[in-house]
Design a protein around this motif. Structure first.
Motif, mmCIF file in Angstrom:
data_model
loop_
_atom_site.group_PDB
_atom_site.id
_atom_site.type_symbol
_atom_site.label_atom_id
_atom_site.label_comp_id
_atom_site.label_asym_id
_atom_site.label_seq_id
_atom_site.Cartn_x
_atom_site.Cartn_y
_atom_site.Cartn_z
ATOM 1 N N LEU A 152 -6.468 4.981 -4.910
ATOM 2 C CA LEU A 152 -5.514 6.168 -4.480
ATOM 3 C C LEU A 152 -4.394 5.255 -3.728
ATOM 4 O O LEU A 152 -3.326 6.053 -3.490
ATOM 5 C CB LEU A 152 -6.184 7.044 -3.573
ATOM 6 N N VAL A 153 -4.617 4.140 -3.187
ATOM 7 C CA VAL A 153 -3.518 3.330 -2.487
ATOM 8 C C VAL A 153 -2.648 2.899 -3.697
ATOM 9 O O VAL A 153 -1.285 3.311 -3.859
ATOM 10 C CB VAL A 153 -3.873 2.394 -1.691
ATOM 11 N N GLU A 154 -2.944 2.134 -4.697
ATOM 12 C CA GLU A 154 -2.114 1.394 -5.635
ATOM 13 C C GLU A 154 -1.862 2.404 -6.417
ATOM 14 O O GLU A 154 -0.364 2.239 -7.087
ATOM 15 C CB GLU A 154 -2.939 0.369 -6.294
ATOM 16 N N GLU A 155 -2.273 3.464 -6.895
ATOM 17 C CA GLU A 155 -1.757 4.242 -7.962
ATOM 18 C C GLU A 155 -1.339 5.615 -7.431
ATOM 19 O O GLU A 155 -0.743 6.581 -8.342
ATOM 20 C CB GLU A 155 -3.017 4.941 -8.726
ATOM 21 N N PHE A 156 -1.295 5.970 -6.017
ATOM 22 C CA PHE A 156 -0.968 7.193 -5.818
ATOM 23 C C PHE A 156 -0.074 7.151 -4.274
ATOM 24 O O PHE A 156 1.144 7.144 -4.148
ATOM 25 C CB PHE A 156 -2.188 8.057 -5.414
ATOM 26 N N THR A 157 -0.638 6.752 -3.156
ATOM 27 C CA THR A 157 -0.075 6.910 -1.807
ATOM 28 C C THR A 157 0.957 5.717 -1.631
ATOM 29 O O THR A 157 1.875 6.017 -1.018
ATOM 30 C CB THR A 157 -1.283 6.728 -0.436
ATOM 31 N N GLN A 158 0.834 4.461 -2.307
ATOM 32 C CA GLN A 158 1.778 3.615 -2.263
ATOM 33 C C GLN A 158 3.033 3.605 -3.135
ATOM 34 O O GLN A 158 4.199 3.162 -2.745
ATOM 35 C CB GLN A 158 1.136 2.274 -2.783
ATOM 36 N N ARG A 159 2.887 4.750 -3.826
ATOM 37 C CA ARG A 159 3.971 5.203 -4.577
ATOM 38 C C ARG A 159 4.680 6.425 -4.575
ATOM 39 O O ARG A 159 5.925 6.405 -4.545
ATOM 40 C CB ARG A 159 3.532 5.020 -6.232
ATOM 41 N N TYR A 160 3.886 7.453 -4.208
ATOM 42 C CA TYR A 160 4.647 8.696 -4.373
ATOM 43 C C TYR A 160 5.726 9.128 -3.042
ATOM 44 O O TYR A 160 6.805 9.410 -3.377
ATOM 45 C CB TYR A 160 3.602 9.906 -4.234
ATOM 46 N N GLU A 394 -10.402 -0.245 4.047
ATOM 47 C CA GLU A 394 -10.426 -0.827 5.448
ATOM 48 C C GLU A 394 -8.824 -0.769 5.982
ATOM 49 O O GLU A 394 -7.998 -1.265 5.365
ATOM 50 C CB GLU A 394 -10.855 -2.286 5.461
ATOM 51 N N ILE A 395 -8.868 0.070 6.952
ATOM 52 C CA ILE A 395 -7.733 0.287 7.557
ATOM 53 C C ILE A 395 -7.348 -0.787 8.429
ATOM 54 O O ILE A 395 -8.014 -1.245 9.552
ATOM 55 C CB ILE A 395 -7.304 1.512 8.487
ATOM 56 N N ARG A 396 -6.152 -1.566 8.334
ATOM 57 C CA ARG A 396 -5.935 -2.925 8.957
ATOM 58 C C ARG A 396 -4.559 -2.863 9.530
ATOM 59 O O ARG A 396 -3.649 -2.169 8.869
ATOM 60 C CB ARG A 396 -6.158 -4.147 8.061
ATOM 61 N N VAL A 402 -2.783 0.516 7.621
ATOM 62 C CA VAL A 402 -2.839 0.786 6.364
ATOM 63 C C VAL A 402 -3.952 0.397 5.539
ATOM 64 O O VAL A 402 -4.381 -0.859 5.796
ATOM 65 C CB VAL A 402 -1.686 0.642 5.568
ATOM 66 N N PRO A 403 -4.759 1.076 4.751
ATOM 67 C CA PRO A 403 -5.978 0.449 3.907
ATOM 68 C C PRO A 403 -5.222 -0.440 2.853
ATOM 69 O O PRO A 403 -4.060 0.348 2.101
ATOM 70 C CB PRO A 403 -6.883 1.543 3.641
ATOM 71 N N ALA A 404 -5.761 -1.235 2.109
ATOM 72 C CA ALA A 404 -5.163 -2.049 1.075
ATOM 73 C C ALA A 404 -5.500 -1.300 -0.157
ATOM 74 O O ALA A 404 -4.732 -1.287 -1.387
ATOM 75 C CB ALA A 404 -5.366 -3.492 1.062
#
Length: 414
Positions: A152-160, A394-396, A402-404
């Motif tokens: 969900l980070v690479e394909e969604f939250t990092q992009r939208y 892991e939120i860092r 942010v989680p990676a």
């Protein structure tokens, strides 16, 4: 809409701005025990926040202090007669430009902020939810829905949130990749030469874009900002260009982080995710709790205008003061059991969007984007759960969080 000027890449093709996050903002898995330990020593401590947690400091040879108490944070963020935003000039000012309202104080700050506030009022921002945000969210989800699993980070939250900004600015698709690289690179203050290069190249691009939109205005944000006025005044080009440079980071980066933290917290607390599935009126509570519990920006900067005292500590004029929102957001006197994520707690105002005259002008847009994203997750990702075969999120970060990755599975057919 075609661009009036070809966007310029970094001179060094090997430079990767996306690797700058850990170097600039740290990779601590949980900074809060350290923050609590600092606060146990006092609500105001000598030294910058970065120094106090072991990161390099960019402030130069000035006295520095760290504010960890919520009462003292409120005082520093709201009393503009004693605390200034001028401390951001060597960093944000050098890349976003000295026309950035984040570097200004009143009366100049208030004069130009009124124009941005007029555009980002809730009644206008809400209309973007259906016309811009939803199509972006649905388009991204369509790419991974058939698989029944996603990051969900690479394909969604990092992009939208960035895609939302591209649509708001009506950027040509051919410019998007370079635009994002430059926008992210602007805050790589460990590599200041590249950060300043990014600011210069985005400035050239936006000036050409502004000229083109004034000649042929559309319904995009650049056209709107170039035409909007308050009390008969338009935004000067310096202020407008600085705002557009900052938009990717202020609206895109923080929303991506905030949404990623929200989804991580809910997936790690499946009972609370289930509560929201059963009662979506809890979504605003969940968003505010995520912003409080682990806000995307832990520390905010102010400069002492005069010799003053705060929390019983003498602060000399010109000193830099780090206001640790992450500490204020976990003050047990305000938020019982503050380290626990709890969407059912009594809602109280948090510090993640700052306070006072510099409270985030894009906060309404951030909430709309987080709300629409969570609705889309609930609508489309049925029986959403963490993927047990892949590493847990892991939120860092020490400065920004942010989680990676957020590896999930979901049922393909409801």
């Amino acid at each position: 809409m075609a661009s009036a000027f070809k966007i310029q890449e970094f001179d060094d093709p090997s430079y990767d701005p996306f690797l700058s996050d850990e170097v600039n903002f740290g990779d601590d898995l949980d900074p809060y025990p350290r923050i609590h330990a600092l606060r146990d020593r006092g609500t105001v401590l000598p030294g910058s926040y970065r120094e106090n947690v072991g990161l390099p400091c960019f402030y130069g040879p000035v006295r520095t202090f760290t504010i960890l108490g919520s009462k003292e944070a409120e005082e520093a963020l709201t009393d503009t007669s004693r605390f200034s935003n001028a401390g951001y000039r060597p960093t944000l000012g050098s890349t976003f430009g000295m026309g950035s309202i984040s570097t200004m104080d009143n009366p100049e700050h208030g004069r130009w902020r009124k124009i941005f506030q007029k555009i980002f009022l809730p009644q206008y921002v809400k209309t973007w939810g259906g016309t811009i945000v939803d199509p972006v969210v649905n388009g991204l989800m369509a790419k991974f829905l058939p698989r029944g699993e996603a990051d969900l980070v690479e394909e969604f939250t990092q992009r939208y949130p960035f895609e939302v900004i591209y649509h708001q600015l009506d950027l040509p698709q051919t410019d998007v990749n370079t635009f994002q690289r430059l926008a992210i690179g602007q805050t790589d203050y460990v590599h200041m030469a590249q950060a300043q290069e990014a600011g210069v190249k985005l400035g050239e691009y936006f000036r050409a874009l502004i000229d083109a939109r004034r000649e042929a205005p559309g319904e995009d944000l650049v056209s709107l900002l170039a035409a909007t006025e308050v009390d008969g005044e338009h935004l000067p080009e310096l202020v407008l260009v600085s705002f557009l440079r900052q938009l990717m980071n202020a609206a895109g980066d923080t929303t991506y982080r905030g949404t990623s933290v929200l989804l991580t917290a809910l997936l790690q607390n499946p009972d609370q995710l289930e509560a929201i599935r059963n009662d979506r009126s809890l979504i605003p509570n969940a968003i505010e709790e995520a912003l409080r519990w682990d806000g995307p920006v832990i520390s905010q900067l102010r400069t002492a205008v005069c010799d003053t005292t705060i929390g019983g500590v003498a602060i000399p004029a010109g000193a830099y003061v780090d206001v640790v929102a992450g500490a204020a957001n976990r003050d047990p006197e305000i938020y019982p059991d503050p380290d626990t994520f709890n969407i059912l707690r009594d809602r109280r105002a948090h510090y993640s969007f700052s306070r006072g005259p510099h409270i985030c002008v894009g906060q309404h847009l951030a909430r709309v984007e987080m709300t629409r994203a969570l609705h889309a997750v609930l609508d489309n990702l049925h029986n959403l759960r963490l993927d047990p075969d892949k590493p847990a999120p892991e939120i860092r970060g020490i400065m920004m969080r942010v989680p990676a990755h957020i590896h999930v599975k979901f049922d393909q057919n409801a």
